[in-house]
Design a protein around this motif. Structure first.
Motif, PDB file in Angstrom:
ATOM      1  N   ARG A 157      15.949  17.350  84.392  1.00 53.14           N
ATOM      2  CA  ARG A 157      17.371  17.419  84.735  1.00 53.14           C
ATOM      3  C   ARG A 157      17.501  17.817  86.201  1.00 53.14           C
ATOM      4  O   ARG A 157      16.868  18.766  86.651  1.00 53.14           O
ATOM      5  N   HIS A 187      17.808  21.898  85.333  1.00 53.12           N
ATOM      6  CA  HIS A 187      19.089  21.942  86.063  1.00 53.12           C
ATOM      7  C   HIS A 187      18.939  21.828  87.574  1.00 53.12           C
ATOM      8  O   HIS A 187      19.733  22.434  88.313  1.00 53.12           O
ATOM      9  N   ASP A 210      19.533  19.596  69.609  1.00 48.74           N
ATOM     10  CA  ASP A 210      19.592  20.468  70.790  1.00 48.74           C
ATOM     11  C   ASP A 210      19.519  21.921  70.329  1.00 48.74           C
ATOM     12  O   ASP A 210      18.852  22.260  69.340  1.00 48.74           O
ATOM     13  N   ASP A 211      20.222  22.782  70.997  1.00 51.44           N
ATOM     14  CA  ASP A 211      20.176  24.229  70.763  1.00 51.44           C
ATOM     15  C   ASP A 211      20.702  24.597  69.357  1.00 51.44           C
ATOM     16  O   ASP A 211      21.337  23.779  68.700  1.00 51.44           O
ATOM     17  N   CYS A 230      19.676  28.822  75.776  1.00 52.40           N
ATOM     18  CA  CYS A 230      20.937  29.081  76.488  1.00 52.40           C
ATOM     19  C   CYS A 230      21.991  29.651  75.539  1.00 52.40           C
ATOM     20  O   CYS A 230      22.840  30.432  75.944  1.00 52.40           O
ATOM     21  N   ALA A 231      21.924  29.286  74.260  1.00 52.64           N
ATOM     22  CA  ALA A 231      22.870  29.836  73.288  1.00 52.64           C
ATOM     23  C   ALA A 231      22.285  31.077  72.587  1.00 52.64           C
ATOM     24  O   ALA A 231      22.787  31.490  71.532  1.00 52.64           O
ATOM     25  N   TRP A 275      24.361  17.542  71.150  1.00 55.50           N
ATOM     26  CA  TRP A 275      24.983  18.646  71.881  1.00 55.50           C
ATOM     27  C   TRP A 275      26.372  18.328  72.426  1.00 55.50           C
ATOM     28  O   TRP A 275      27.306  19.109  72.268  1.00 55.50           O
ATOM     29  N   LYS A 321      12.957  18.821  74.481  1.00 50.27           N
ATOM     30  CA  LYS A 321      13.822  19.153  75.616  1.00 50.27           C
ATOM     31  C   LYS A 321      13.647  20.640  75.868  1.00 50.27           C
ATOM     32  O   LYS A 321      13.821  21.454  74.950  1.00 50.27           O
ATOM     33  N   CYS A 370      14.515  20.565  81.269  1.00 49.79           N
ATOM     34  CA  CYS A 370      15.956  20.750  81.486  1.00 49.79           C
ATOM     35  C   CYS A 370      16.119  21.898  82.476  1.00 49.79           C
ATOM     36  O   CYS A 370      16.566  22.985  82.125  1.00 49.79           O
ATOM     37  N   ASP A 378      14.619  23.928  78.093  1.00 44.78           N
ATOM     38  CA  ASP A 378      15.687  24.430  78.958  1.00 44.78           C
ATOM     39  C   ASP A 378      15.203  25.576  79.852  1.00 44.78           C
ATOM     40  O   ASP A 378      14.029  25.967  79.808  1.00 44.78           O
ATOM     41  N   ASP A 429      21.524  13.883  82.872  1.00 45.53           N
ATOM     42  CA  ASP A 429      22.131  14.538  81.701  1.00 45.53           C
ATOM     43  C   ASP A 429      22.612  13.484  80.701  1.00 45.53           C
ATOM     44  O   ASP A 429      22.729  12.313  81.003  1.00 45.53           O
ATOM     45  N   MET A 430      22.892  13.987  79.508  1.00 44.03           N
ATOM     46  CA  MET A 430      23.199  13.085  78.392  1.00 44.03           C
ATOM     47  C   MET A 430      24.514  12.340  78.645  1.00 44.03           C
ATOM     48  O   MET A 430      25.392  12.829  79.355  1.00 44.03           O
ATOM     49  N   CYS A 484      16.892  28.831  80.359  1.00 47.35           N
ATOM     50  CA  CYS A 484      17.771  30.005  80.242  1.00 47.35           C
ATOM     51  C   CYS A 484      16.976  31.261  79.896  1.00 47.35           C
ATOM     52  O   CYS A 484      15.865  31.179  79.382  1.00 47.35           O
ATOM     53  N   TYR A 518      14.433  21.124  70.642  1.00 46.60           N
ATOM     54  CA  TYR A 518      14.835  21.818  71.869  1.00 46.60           C
ATOM     55  C   TYR A 518      14.303  23.240  71.881  1.00 46.60           C
ATOM     56  O   TYR A 518      14.282  23.916  70.842  1.00 46.60           O
ATOM     57  N   ASP A 571      25.183  21.027  83.846  1.00 48.60           N
ATOM     58  CA  ASP A 571      25.638  20.166  82.752  1.00 48.60           C
ATOM     59  C   ASP A 571      26.708  19.145  83.173  1.00 48.60           C
ATOM     60  O   ASP A 571      27.586  19.434  83.979  1.00 48.60           O
TER      61      ASP A 571
HETATM   62  C1  GAL Z   1      22.246  23.866  78.657  1.00 52.47           C
HETATM   63  C2  GAL Z   1      21.778  22.423  78.739  1.00 52.47           C
HETATM   64  C3  GAL Z   1      22.596  21.615  77.778  1.00 52.47           C
HETATM   65  C4  GAL Z   1      22.400  22.157  76.381  1.00 52.47           C
HETATM   66  C5  GAL Z   1      22.711  23.651  76.331  1.00 52.47           C
HETATM   67  C6  GAL Z   1      22.361  24.278  74.998  1.00 52.47           C
HETATM   68  O1  GAL Z   1      21.545  24.623  79.545  1.00 52.47           O
HETATM   69  O2  GAL Z   1      21.938  21.974  80.038  1.00 52.47           O
HETATM   70  O3  GAL Z   1      22.248  20.257  77.863  1.00 52.47           O
HETATM   71  O4  GAL Z   1      21.068  21.931  76.003  1.00 52.47           O
HETATM   72  O5  GAL Z   1      22.023  24.351  77.337  1.00 52.47           O
HETATM   73  O6  GAL Z   1      22.669  25.631  74.950  1.00 52.47           O
END
Ligand code: GAL
Length: 451
Positions: A244, A227, A71-72, A123-124, A36, A149, A225, A151, A279-280, A153, A115, A248
């Motif tokens: 987490r 946050h 990741d995403d 998140c995306a 990511w 992982k 994750c 998240d 975090d990474m 969102c 993920y 980020d």
């Molecule tokens: C965020 C996360 C990031 C990454 C991203 C992907 O919320 O903290 O580490 O995973 O989403 O959309």
């Protein structure tokens, strides 16, 4: 949060449980790589397989990095398979599917991570797992996933928590967001004192996936994750192996310092199987100086955060590879006898227990099988000297010890004190071993002794 409140809060915390999970998974902080921080959504089978090969080529696999994680953005964005209700791997990015890339990663001797999110979308904005935990956990297990992982969102309103959580919003430089010093004067729906956040809907969303993973005939490490929302550090250990604690990371010192400062108030929850995820890693990314990169890695390892490399491995400098392979710090991170993190014994630049995102605590120590790890940070913006006398370190005596410089691996001999002249934002790493008698007294280090 003012210093006295923090002290009360920390004093009242139960120490984290030493958790045992299937196959001991997550007992120690995870070591690995995730695309990511370098590629964002531009991930592919080729990039993942290359990362695994390069981890081996650079000696990082031998140093202990074992997870290769996606990741995403790995799936078809428009929706699930209508017949099976499964998430569909993106056929262009992953022509052999996720099981195909997982196989390749496994054949190269690594574990494989994927993920999703405890929401309707990631998140995306790709399909995610809320209310689909069972089918997704089953699918992930079938594909050969070893690490998830998860998240936080796209949470629908029906899943919103009863109360708002007051968190120190430290995302902006020099600005503590809406919550100066960790207080939340602007929030109307704050939870009552002693509210049990493990009963919140947020905890429930993450627990649902933990339970679904638990049902699978496969060991899958669960990485939350969240946050830092909903006081995840208070209940994360019951649900997963790491969580987490913050928004980020970005590859600039001010953000590294913010996370380090914030995390230093949540250290009581860390033990075997229970890790704050800071975090990474941004080693090799952005504009971090070598000194800042050393401090970033040193404190992530010392705090027992997962160490997930976030760089394009092929363009990592030798210096950065050496930092990632640092023996003293990796041994501390992966110590099988002591699960706890290093903790501050003195703030240094500030009075003890000061919450300061620009100047985190500077003097730290942690127990290891080999003795004591002692770290000294120069949080200031210019060259400064920091000094440690062993009598100031809790548990050490007013005597001399055999000490190793953690950056070079070289012995400093039998010494009573170390005085280090350090570049801005650098960290001295000292491994304090056995007591000794023929003392050299004070040893002086300069910035040349840090690499
Ligand atoms: C965020 C996360 C990031 C990454 C991203 C992907 O919320 O903290 O580490 O995973 O989403 O959309």
């Amino acid at each position: 949060m003012v210093a006295s409140n923090l002290l009360l809060l920390i004093g009242a915390l139960p120490s984290a449980l030493a958790l045992v999970r299937k196959g001991d998974v997550g007992k120690l902080p995870a070591l690995g790589w995730n695309g990511w921080n370098t590629y964002n959504c531009n991930i592919s089978d080729e990039r993942v397989v290359n990362a695994a090969k390069t981890l081996t080529k650079l000696g990082l696999k031998d140093a202990g990095y074992e997870y290769v994680n996606i990741d995403d953005c790995w799936s078809v964005k428009s929706g699930r398979d209508e017949k099976t209700d499964r998430i569909i791997p993106d056929p262009e990015k992953f022509p052999d599917g996720i099981s195909g890339v997982a196989d390749k990663v496994h054949k190269l001797g690594f574990k494989f991570g994927l993920y999703s999110s405890a929401g309707t979308q990631t998140c995306a904005e790709y399909p995610a797992s809320l209310d689909k935990e069972d089918i997704d956990a089953e699918t992930f297990a079938e594909w050969g996933v070893d690490y998830l992982k998860y998240d936080n969102c796209h949470v629908p309103s029906s899943y919103e928590d009863e109360y708002e959580y007051c968190e120190a919003d430290t995302f902006n430089y020099g600005n503590y967001g809406n919550h100066p010093n960790g207080t939340c004067p602007d929030i109307k729906d704050l939870a009552p004192d002693n509210y049990d956040w493990s009963k919140s809907k947020t905890a429930g969303r993450f627990r649902a996936m933990a339970e679904a993973l638990e049902k699978q005939d496969r060991v899958i490490m669960f990485s939350l994750c969240c946050h830092g929302h909903a006081a995840v550090h208070e209940w994360g250990a019951e649900v997963g192996a790491s969580w987490r604690t913050e928004n980020d990371i970005i590859p600039h010192w001010y953000r590294v310092a913010q996370i380090l400062n914030d995390n230093s108030f949540k250290l009581n929850y860390i033990d075997f199987g229970a890790h704050n995820d800071m975090d990474m890693l941004e080693v090799g990314n952005g504009d971090l100086t070598d000194a800042e990169t050393r401090s970033h890695f040193a404190f992530w390892a010392a705090a027992k955060s997962p160490l997930i490399i976030g760089a394009d491995l092929e363009s990592l400098s030798d210096k950065h590879v050496d930092i990632l392979k640092n023996k003293v710090l990796l041994e501390f991170s992966q110590d099988g006898k002591h699960g706890g993190p290093a903790v501050p014994y003195k703030w240094g630049f500030n009075e003890d227990w000061t919450y300061d995102p620009k100047h985190p605590a500077e003097y730290w120590h942690g127990k290891t099988t080999k003795g004591r790890l002692v770290l000294m940070l120069n949080a200031q913006n210019q060259l400064e000297t920091r000094k440690v006398s062993w009598k100031d370190v809790p548990g050490l005596k007013d005597t001399s010890y055999n000490v190793i410089n953690g950056w070079t691996g070289k012995s400093l001999g039998c010494v009573s004190e170390v005085k280090a002249e350090m570049d801005s934002h650098d960290t001295a790493v000292l491994l304090v071993g056995d007591e000794c008698s023929k003392s050299k007294g004070t040893v002086k280090l300069t910035s040349d002794d840090f690499e």
